[in-house]
Scaffold this motif. Structure first.
Motif, short mmCIF file in Angstrom:
data_model
loop_
_atom_site.label_atom_id
_atom_site.label_comp_id
_atom_site.label_asym_id
_atom_site.label_seq_id
_atom_site.Cartn_x
_atom_site.Cartn_y
_atom_site.Cartn_z
N ARG A 122 -4.47 -2.38 0.93
CA ARG A 122 -3.43 -2.49 1.98
C ARG A 122 -2.89 -3.91 2.06
NH1 ARG A 122 -7.47 0.59 4.88
NH2 ARG A 122 -6.91 2.81 4.87
N LEU A 125 -0.58 -4.45 -0.87
CA LEU A 125 0.72 -3.82 -0.65
C LEU A 125 1.59 -4.68 0.24
CD1 LEU A 125 -0.32 -0.09 -0.20
CD2 LEU A 125 1.30 -0.96 -1.89
N ARG A 126 1.02 -5.23 1.30
CA ARG A 126 1.80 -6.08 2.21
C ARG A 126 2.31 -7.32 1.49
NH1 ARG A 126 4.86 -5.16 6.23
NH2 ARG A 126 3.31 -3.56 6.79
N VAL A 148 5.27 -2.68 -6.16
CA VAL A 148 4.79 -2.00 -4.94
C VAL A 148 4.40 -0.57 -5.29
CG1 VAL A 148 5.41 -1.17 -2.64
CG2 VAL A 148 6.13 -3.45 -3.38
N VAL A 197 5.02 1.29 3.34
CA VAL A 197 3.84 0.42 3.41
C VAL A 197 3.21 0.47 4.80
CG1 VAL A 197 3.02 -1.96 3.19
CG2 VAL A 197 4.71 -1.06 1.56
#
Length: 228
Positions: A122, A125-126, A148, A197
């Motif tokens: 996570r 992804l950010r 991404v 996201v």
């Protein structure tokens, strides 16, 4: 500036043979004429012909049987997704079918990522989403956006999704320059992708699927407009 590649006679012959196969001049299942006849017809040496044959066999369009001849493979029945870049290069009509798979697979990947992503994934992804917004130009935005989606596929924990994602992006390569429409404004591109996201970070499976479907539908429309 990047130097343009120089075509060799093998490159040209490979392209001619590929077009003749894909347009049906040499139909699937048929045997090509004898090498000497074919070489004379294309105005090349048999050595050049053999080199071109080797490339097309590697691509999955031809197969050679010792003592029998060279046959055109039925690529729609026997071929794999690795043929997609070549098919898209041959006919942009294929891109519509690629997009259909992109929508369905992309939405499923987002849903699975929301269910399975680790805290580290996570965070990745950010960070990759931030890179989309910080990219300098359309080309860089497009490449950052791709990363991404690769990260979403990895977050599913299923390596087949990763390979499918790679295959779909490889299919775009022949026409990638014409697909930059959604990526001309880095901040807009980031904003379009951010709900996906966000939903994955929350672990919201249904939300991630909806957000991915909206993202994929919107970007597909813009990219198809660029192709037309």
């Amino acid at each position: 500036m990047e130097a343009l590649p120089r075509e060799t006679i093998v490159d040209v012959l490979e392209g001619r043979l590929r077009e003749d196969i894909l347009t049906g001049r040499h139909p699937a299942g048929s045997y090509l004429p004898p090498e000497r006849t074919l070489a004379d017809g294309y105005g090349v040496t048999r050595t050049t012909l053999k080199h071109a044959f080797g490339r097309l066999m590697q691509a999955g369009l031809l197969e050679t049987r010792h003592g029998v001849g060279t046959r055109v493979r039925d690529y729609l029945r026997l071929g794999g997704a690795d043929l997609l870049p070549m098919l898209v290069r041959h006919s942009p009509d294929w891109i519509g079918e690629v997009f259909e798979v992109r929508r369905s697979i992309g939405a499923l990947i987002a849903e699975r990522a929301a269910a399975r992503a680790t805290d580290r994934q996570r965070a990745e992804l950010r960070a990759l989403l931030t890179a989309v917004g910080d990219a300098a130009d359309a080309d860089a935005v497009q490449l950052a956006d791709i990363e991404v989606h690769r990260a979403l596929a990895r977050a599913t924990g299923n390596r087949v999704y990763v390979l499918l994602t790679n295959t779909l992006f490889n299919a775009y390569l022949p026409v990638r320059a014409a697909l930059r429409g959604p990526f001309t404004d880095a901040r807009v591109a980031r904003g379009r992708l951010e709900p996906v996201v966000d939903a994955v970070e929350r672990g919201d499976e249904a939300g991630a699927r909806r957000a991915a479907e909206q993202y994929l539908t919107a970007t597909e429309r813009i990219m198809l407009e660029g192709l037309s």
